[in-house]
Design an enzyme around this catalytic site. Structure first.
Site, PDB file in Angstrom:
ATOM      1  N   TYR A   1      99.430  54.065  67.946  1.00 57.26           N
ATOM      2  CA  TYR A   1      99.512  54.838  69.286  1.00 57.26           C
ATOM      3  C   TYR A   1      98.636  56.312  68.970  1.00 57.26           C
ATOM      4  O   TYR A   1      97.882  56.585  69.749  1.00 57.26           O
ATOM      5  CB  TYR A   1     100.894  54.958  69.316  1.00 57.26           C
ATOM      6  CG  TYR A   1     101.193  56.007  70.473  1.00 57.26           C
ATOM      7  CD1 TYR A   1     101.091  55.580  71.897  1.00 57.26           C
ATOM      8  CD2 TYR A   1     101.671  57.385  70.364  1.00 57.26           C
ATOM      9  CE1 TYR A   1     101.496  56.537  72.894  1.00 57.26           C
ATOM     10  CE2 TYR A   1     101.774  58.171  71.432  1.00 57.26           C
ATOM     11  CZ  TYR A   1     101.815  57.879  72.662  1.00 57.26           C
ATOM     12  OH  TYR A   1     102.016  58.522  73.911  1.00 57.26           O
TER      13      TYR A   1
ATOM     14  N   LYS B   1      95.345  57.633  71.102  1.00 57.98           N
ATOM     15  CA  LYS B   1      95.582  58.696  71.816  1.00 57.98           C
ATOM     16  C   LYS B   1      94.543  59.660  71.134  1.00 57.98           C
ATOM     17  O   LYS B   1      93.968  60.477  71.959  1.00 57.98           O
ATOM     18  CB  LYS B   1      97.007  59.146  71.767  1.00 57.98           C
ATOM     19  CG  LYS B   1      98.018  58.339  72.474  1.00 57.98           C
ATOM     20  CD  LYS B   1      97.607  58.327  74.026  1.00 57.98           C
ATOM     21  CE  LYS B   1      98.703  57.825  74.917  1.00 57.98           C
ATOM     22  NZ  LYS B   1      98.536  57.857  76.480  1.00 57.98           N
TER      23      LYS B   1
END
Length: 246
Positions: free
Chosen positions: A148, A152
């Protein structure tokens, strides 16, 4: 005068959480909105409630469908990329499938939407792209968020690159980095932990303000970045995280 009067926005993951709060904020300020989501029922409800909403089912992992959606939408002044997915674990826990899915949903989808909508904005020499990244990215590392955080961080790089390439052509691109926000998707992950209450308390405990963020607090910044009042703002990475990144 309404801040988005006469403007059209295209929003991904519009059915719930941050996306829905942004749609509602945009509508209050006079925009017309193409609300897209993989959950047709959620966006149908939005369209039934608000006459200025066009609902469009969209799977952000389908590049061809993104291009069709951009063509159907017509002139779009604001592109708001919200869709995302959270994989849990360290690099040693991260399967190749989780890695690929994280990059596909969180970063490649924004590559595809920006490529699809940018030409129209450049033709009109005007447009605002707002990408929802995360404070867990190049801003801050967090335990068990390997894929993640990496994906991002890519969103932040994508945002700055687009901002730099088109700064003189009327198109702005900015990123929002939320901390932990109280959304339906968060609740799903908390339930999946096996102990919802304990997981919720753990999330709250890591927030310096002692609470989670609200979707409406993210929407307030998205509205500012979408509107002409931020016309001198591009390439920024703004934290809305209750002080978590301090």
């Amino acid at each position: 005068m309404a801040r988005l009067a006469g403007k059209t926005a295209f929003v991904t993951a519009a059915g719930a959480g941050i996306g829905r709060a942004c749609v509602e904020a945009f509508l209050r300020e006079g925009a017309s909105v193409v609300a897209s989501d993989i959950d047709e029922a959620a966006i149908a409800d939005l369209a039934d409630t608000h006459g200025a909403v066009r609902a469009r089912r969209l799977d952000v992992t389908d590049a061809a469908d993104i291009r069709r959606a951009a063509k159907e939408a017509g002139e779009v002044d604001i592109l708001l990329n919200v869709a995302g997915w959270v994989a849990n674990g360290t690099i040693l826990d991260c399967s190749r499938q989780d890695w690929d899915t994280s990059l596909l949903v969180n970063a490649t989808s924004m590559y595809e939407t920006c490529r699809a909508f940018l030409p129209g904005m450049l033709d009109r020499q005007a447009g605002s792209i707002v990408n929802v990244a995360s404070v867990v990215s190049s801003v801050k590392g967090a335990p068990n968020r390997f894929a993640y955080g990496t994906s991002k961080a890519a969103v932040i790089g994508l945002t700055k690159s687009i901002a730099a390439d088109f700064v003189g052509k009327g198109v702005r691109c900015n990123a929002i980095c939320p901390g932990t926000v109280d959304t339906p998707s968060l609740h799903e992950r908390l339930r999946a932990s096996g102990d919802f209450d304990a997981a919720m308390e753990a999330f709250k405990a890591r927030q310096p303000m002692g609470r989670l963020g609200r979707p409406e607090e993210i929407a307030s910044l998205a509205l500012h970045l979408a509107s002409d009042e931020s016309g001198f703002t591009t390439g920024t990475v703004s934290m809305v995280d209750g002080g978590w990144s301090i």
